[in-house]
Design a protein around this motif. Structure first.
Motif, PDB file in Angstrom:
ATOM      1  N   PHE A  61       0.830  -1.207   0.000  1.00 22.49           N
ATOM      2  CA  PHE A  61       0.000   0.000   0.000  1.00 22.49           C
ATOM      3  C   PHE A  61       0.866   1.260   0.000  1.00 22.49           C
ATOM      4  O   PHE A  61       0.474   2.308   0.518  1.00 22.49           O
ATOM      5  CB  PHE A  61      -0.968  -0.034   1.190  1.00 22.49           C
ATOM      6  CG  PHE A  61      -1.807  -1.290   1.199  1.00 22.49           C
ATOM      7  CD1 PHE A  61      -2.539  -1.675   0.084  1.00 22.49           C
ATOM      8  CD2 PHE A  61      -1.822  -2.129   2.304  1.00 22.49           C
ATOM      9  CE1 PHE A  61      -3.291  -2.852   0.063  1.00 22.49           C
ATOM     10  CE2 PHE A  61      -2.569  -3.309   2.302  1.00 22.49           C
ATOM     11  CZ  PHE A  61      -3.298  -3.672   1.179  1.00 22.49           C
ATOM     12  N   GLY A  62       2.079   1.129  -0.562  1.00 19.53           N
ATOM     13  CA  GLY A  62       2.919   2.301  -0.794  1.00 19.53           C
ATOM     14  C   GLY A  62       3.532   2.874   0.471  1.00 19.53           C
ATOM     15  O   GLY A  62       3.616   2.197   1.510  1.00 19.53           O
ATOM     16  N   SER A  63       3.934   4.121   0.370  1.00 18.88           N
ATOM     17  CA  SER A  63       4.772   4.697   1.423  1.00 18.88           C
ATOM     18  C   SER A  63       4.057   5.715   2.311  1.00 18.88           C
ATOM     19  O   SER A  63       4.588   6.131   3.325  1.00 18.88           O
ATOM     20  CB  SER A  63       5.943   5.418   0.755  1.00 18.88           C
ATOM     21  OG  SER A  63       5.441   6.499  -0.015  1.00 18.88           O
ATOM     22  N   TYR A  64       2.870   6.107   1.952  1.00 20.11           N
ATOM     23  CA  TYR A  64       2.298   7.304   2.555  1.00 20.11           C
ATOM     24  C   TYR A  64       0.978   7.046   3.297  1.00 20.11           C
ATOM     25  O   TYR A  64       0.781   7.497   4.423  1.00 20.11           O
ATOM     26  CB  TYR A  64       2.097   8.329   1.435  1.00 20.11           C
ATOM     27  CG  TYR A  64       1.467   9.632   1.818  1.00 20.11           C
ATOM     28  CD1 TYR A  64       2.055  10.462   2.765  1.00 20.11           C
ATOM     29  CD2 TYR A  64       0.274  10.043   1.222  1.00 20.11           C
ATOM     30  CE1 TYR A  64       1.463  11.670   3.100  1.00 20.11           C
ATOM     31  CE2 TYR A  64      -0.308  11.254   1.545  1.00 20.11           C
ATOM     32  CZ  TYR A  64       0.279  12.063   2.486  1.00 20.11           C
ATOM     33  OH  TYR A  64      -0.306  13.252   2.821  1.00 20.11           O
ATOM     34  N   ALA A  65       0.093   6.294   2.629  1.00 18.73           N
ATOM     35  CA  ALA A  65      -1.251   6.117   3.183  1.00 18.73           C
ATOM     36  C   ALA A  65      -1.227   5.196   4.405  1.00 18.73           C
ATOM     37  O   ALA A  65      -0.373   4.317   4.515  1.00 18.73           O
ATOM     38  CB  ALA A  65      -2.157   5.521   2.110  1.00 18.73           C
ATOM     39  N   HIS A  66      -2.178   5.444   5.296  1.00 16.89           N
ATOM     40  CA  HIS A  66      -2.353   4.550   6.434  1.00 16.89           C
ATOM     41  C   HIS A  66      -3.568   3.664   6.176  1.00 16.89           C
ATOM     42  O   HIS A  66      -4.490   4.044   5.468  1.00 16.89           O
ATOM     43  CB  HIS A  66      -2.574   5.362   7.712  1.00 16.89           C
ATOM     44  CG  HIS A  66      -1.384   6.204   8.067  1.00 16.89           C
ATOM     45  ND1 HIS A  66      -0.205   5.658   8.513  1.00 16.89           N
ATOM     46  CD2 HIS A  66      -1.180   7.539   8.009  1.00 16.89           C
ATOM     47  CE1 HIS A  66       0.680   6.623   8.720  1.00 16.89           C
ATOM     48  NE2 HIS A  66       0.105   7.775   8.412  1.00 16.89           N
ATOM     49  N   VAL A  67      -3.549   2.484   6.770  1.00 18.17           N
ATOM     50  CA  VAL A  67      -4.686   1.570   6.664  1.00 18.17           C
ATOM     51  C   VAL A  67      -5.137   1.278   8.090  1.00 18.17           C
ATOM     52  O   VAL A  67      -4.304   1.079   8.985  1.00 18.17           O
ATOM     53  CB  VAL A  67      -4.246   0.244   5.977  1.00 18.17           C
ATOM     54  CG1 VAL A  67      -5.434  -0.684   5.796  1.00 18.17           C
ATOM     55  CG2 VAL A  67      -3.585   0.516   4.631  1.00 18.17           C
ATOM     56  N   GLY A  68      -6.458   1.250   8.314  1.00 24.01           N
ATOM     57  CA  GLY A  68      -6.975   0.983   9.660  1.00 24.01           C
ATOM     58  C   GLY A  68      -6.606  -0.429  10.116  1.00 24.01           C
ATOM     59  O   GLY A  68      -6.458  -1.337   9.293  1.00 24.01           O
ATOM     60  N   LEU A 107      -6.411   7.102  -0.557  1.00 23.52           N
ATOM     61  CA  LEU A 107      -6.586   8.553  -0.517  1.00 23.52           C
ATOM     62  C   LEU A 107      -5.994   9.227  -1.756  1.00 23.52           C
ATOM     63  O   LEU A 107      -5.459   8.531  -2.625  1.00 23.52           O
ATOM     64  CB  LEU A 107      -6.006   9.168   0.769  1.00 23.52           C
ATOM     65  CG  LEU A 107      -4.508   9.405   0.899  1.00 23.52           C
ATOM     66  CD1 LEU A 107      -4.235  10.122   2.217  1.00 23.52           C
ATOM     67  CD2 LEU A 107      -3.692   8.163   0.868  1.00 23.52           C
ATOM     68  N   THR A 108      -6.131  10.516  -1.824  1.00 23.42           N
ATOM     69  CA  THR A 108      -5.589  11.407  -2.863  1.00 23.42           C
ATOM     70  C   THR A 108      -5.887  10.903  -4.287  1.00 23.42           C
ATOM     71  O   THR A 108      -7.025  10.546  -4.602  1.00 23.42           O
ATOM     72  CB  THR A 108      -4.088  11.749  -2.558  1.00 23.42           C
ATOM     73  OG1 THR A 108      -3.556  12.509  -3.596  1.00 23.42           O
ATOM     74  CG2 THR A 108      -3.218  10.570  -2.273  1.00 23.42           C
ATOM     75  N   ASP A 109      -4.883  10.830  -5.172  1.00 20.02           N
ATOM     76  CA  ASP A 109      -5.118  10.466  -6.578  1.00 20.02           C
ATOM     77  C   ASP A 109      -5.503   9.001  -6.776  1.00 20.02           C
ATOM     78  O   ASP A 109      -5.878   8.600  -7.882  1.00 20.02           O
ATOM     79  CB  ASP A 109      -3.847  10.749  -7.393  1.00 20.02           C
ATOM     80  CG  ASP A 109      -2.643   9.948  -6.898  1.00 20.02           C
ATOM     81  OD1 ASP A 109      -2.567   9.691  -5.689  1.00 20.02           O
ATOM     82  OD2 ASP A 109      -1.781   9.577  -7.716  1.00 20.02           O
TER      83      ASP A 109
END
Ligand code: UPG
Length: 490
Positions: A292-299, A391-393
């Motif tokens: 899930f990449g470097s930035y987003a958080h997952v609950g 999130l975002t794009d």
């Protein structure tokens, strides 16, 4: 004139201080250096600290190997983002972004002034991330050619570019946003509000659009209109309509995919695990890669459902779970006994060399948050995608993947997910009829990516055009400073 022409053009490059931005900036830097530009690459102290800690090379200049192997003139320096090194930028996200919005440009300004007293040749061009709000101000002050580098799809840039239309038509920033299809943005035939970037999906009733993220967005997409050139990490054939709409407004070059499969520059912010041994001997296409990449958080709840879903699916997997995936204050998030239950079928790592892992023939699918780099890399390796945008794009990127190119499937419409949904979709992605269709489609899109970067391909042609335009613009600026009246073609 002769004096101006004999000077090597010198470009300063400043990525946004996030992993998904640093990586394409590094690859663009190497490519420009191989075309004869002097490059000064600037990371924030914090990004540099993470990279050098992850690679156990504290004093490191990340370009030293690239410099000696390619004889490139790439210089490397760092700048303060306004916060001390041990400040938790992930946990204090908004405070960090306030700093990036208000304080960072003063440090950049100071750095350019210092370099211009010292450096030969002097900096003549700035390539900054499109999300920076200060590029035109800095370029005006230091008389630099202003290049904006956009690391997301052209569709996303096009939508941000036309935010005013979304607002005046009531699809964004009204008390109760319209829910119908958006069909008036130049270059976008039709897009549903749920496919807009997350920031544009909110109404004034629910969210305060004076928060730092919105102040950055409003300012950055006004500022990009003042750039001399915009370069995009995308491919003309993949996004012709959005690109044409943008190109009607200002010089925009699609030069993607900007990455390298054999980079010698360390860029990872976390220590990489080597997955080669684990992948050895596994059947072709049998392993699912999850990241899930470097930035987003997952609950935590979602992580638990994904974990159970992966076990239920029976498919082998490598799952990248950064230490701060839930939050840097939540270190334990996997269900008890998960790693034991996965046994030899699953490998959990905090980070890896993604390109190396997904280009291994054993890997057959990518369960992704739809970060743009991951999508490009997945297509490059011929992998279909299971999409879980956060999130975002990433929501807009999912539209491209699922609806426009048909190379991936949706995990769910809402953020809440169940283990059964995860298991069913992982199986659909990896085996059976849907999987074969997706794989066929990926091959077609992959062809566009590979063709674009051949010597006669669109991205290579656009890149060469961009290089020659930038050179001309730099020469014109230098000549004007020296009081010489010339046209760029002189
Ligand atoms: O274990 C890993 C996981 C990722 N990567 C690399 O890290 C990058 C991740 O980039 P991306 O897939 O775009 O995700 P984010 O890190 O989340 O990127 C941010 O930046 C992107 C480009 O602007 C946006 O599209 C995203 O929404 C935004 O979150 C890619 O190059 C991956 O190869 C690794 O090397 N190892």
């Amino acid at each position: 004139m002769e004096r101006a022409k004999s000077r090597k053009p010198h470009i300063m490059m400043i990525p946004y201080p996030l992993q998904g931005h640093v990586i394409p900036f590094v690859h663009l830097a190497i490519k420009l250096a191989s075309h004869g530009f002097t490059i000064t690459f600037v990371n924030t102290d914090s990004i540099h600290h993470h990279i050098s800690t992850a690679h156990q090379d504290d004093a490191g200049d990340i370009f030293s190997a690239a410099r000696s192997s390619g004889q490139h003139d790439i210089r490397y320096t760092t700048v303060s983002d306004g916060f001390p090194l041990d400040f938790d930028r992930s946990l204090n996200h908004d405070q960090f972004f306030e700093g990036i919005l208000h304080v960072f440009s003063a440090h950049v300004d100071d750095l350019i002034a210092k370099l211009s007293r010292r450096d030969d040749p002097p900096v003549t061009c700035l390539i900054a991330d499109t999300f920076y709000v200060w590029s035109s101000m800095i370029c005006d002050k230091h008389n630099l050619v202003n290049v904006s580098f956009w690391t997301e799809p052209a569709l996303v840039l096009n939508l941000y570019y036309h935010m005013d239309l979304l607002i005046s038509n009531g699809h964004f920033k009204s008390l109760d946003n319209r829910k119908d299809v958006i069909d008036y943005v130049p270059g976008v035939k039709a897009i549903e509000p749920k496919d807009l970037m997350s920031y544009l999906q909110v109404s004034d009733k629910d969210v305060d659009t004076n928060t730092v993220v919105y102040r950055i967005l409003f300012k950055a997409f006004k500022d990009v209109k003042r750039a001399d050139f915009v370069v995009c990490n995308t491919v003309q054939e993949l996004e012709p309509d959005s690109l044409s709409a943008l190109q009607a407004k200002q010089p925009v070059y699609a030069i993607g995919p900007v990455f390298s499969t054999d980079s010698v520059v360390p860029t990872s912010l976390w220590a990489e695990s080597d997955c080669t041994e684990w992948l050895k001997g596994r059947p072709t296409g049998s392993v699912l890669y999850v990241s899930f990449g470097s930035y987003a958080h997952v609950g935590k709840k979602e992580i638990v459902e994904i974990a159970h879903g992966l076990l239920l699916s029976g498919i082998s997997f490598i799952w990248v779970l950064r230490p701060d995936i839930v939050g840097s204050d939540v270190p334990d998030f996997l269900p008890a006994g998960f790693v034991d239950q996965a046994q030899d079928r699953g490998l959990v790592v905090q980070w890896c060399c993604q390109m190396e892992v997904i280009s291994n023939p054993a890997v057959g699918g990518f369960f992704t948050h739809c970060g743009w780099n991951s999508i490009l890399e997945s297509v490059w390796c011929g992998l279909p995608l299971l999409c879980y945008p956060l999130l975002t794009d990433q929501f807009t990127n999912r539209k491209l993947v699922v609806d426009d190119w048909c190379i991936g499937i949706n995990l769910c419409e809402k953020k809440t997910i169940t283990r059964d949904q995860v298991s069913a979709n992982v199986k659909r992605l990896m085996n059976g009829e849907t999987s074969s269709e997706l794989r066929n489609n990926v091959e077609k899109v992959k062809r566009h990516l590979k063709d674009a970067v051949t010597t006669v391909g669109s991205s290579e042609t656009n890149f060469n055009l961009f290089v020659s335009e930038v050179r001309n613009r730099i020469e014109t600026k230098l000549c004007n400073v020296n009081g010489l009246e010339i046209s760029p073609s002189n």
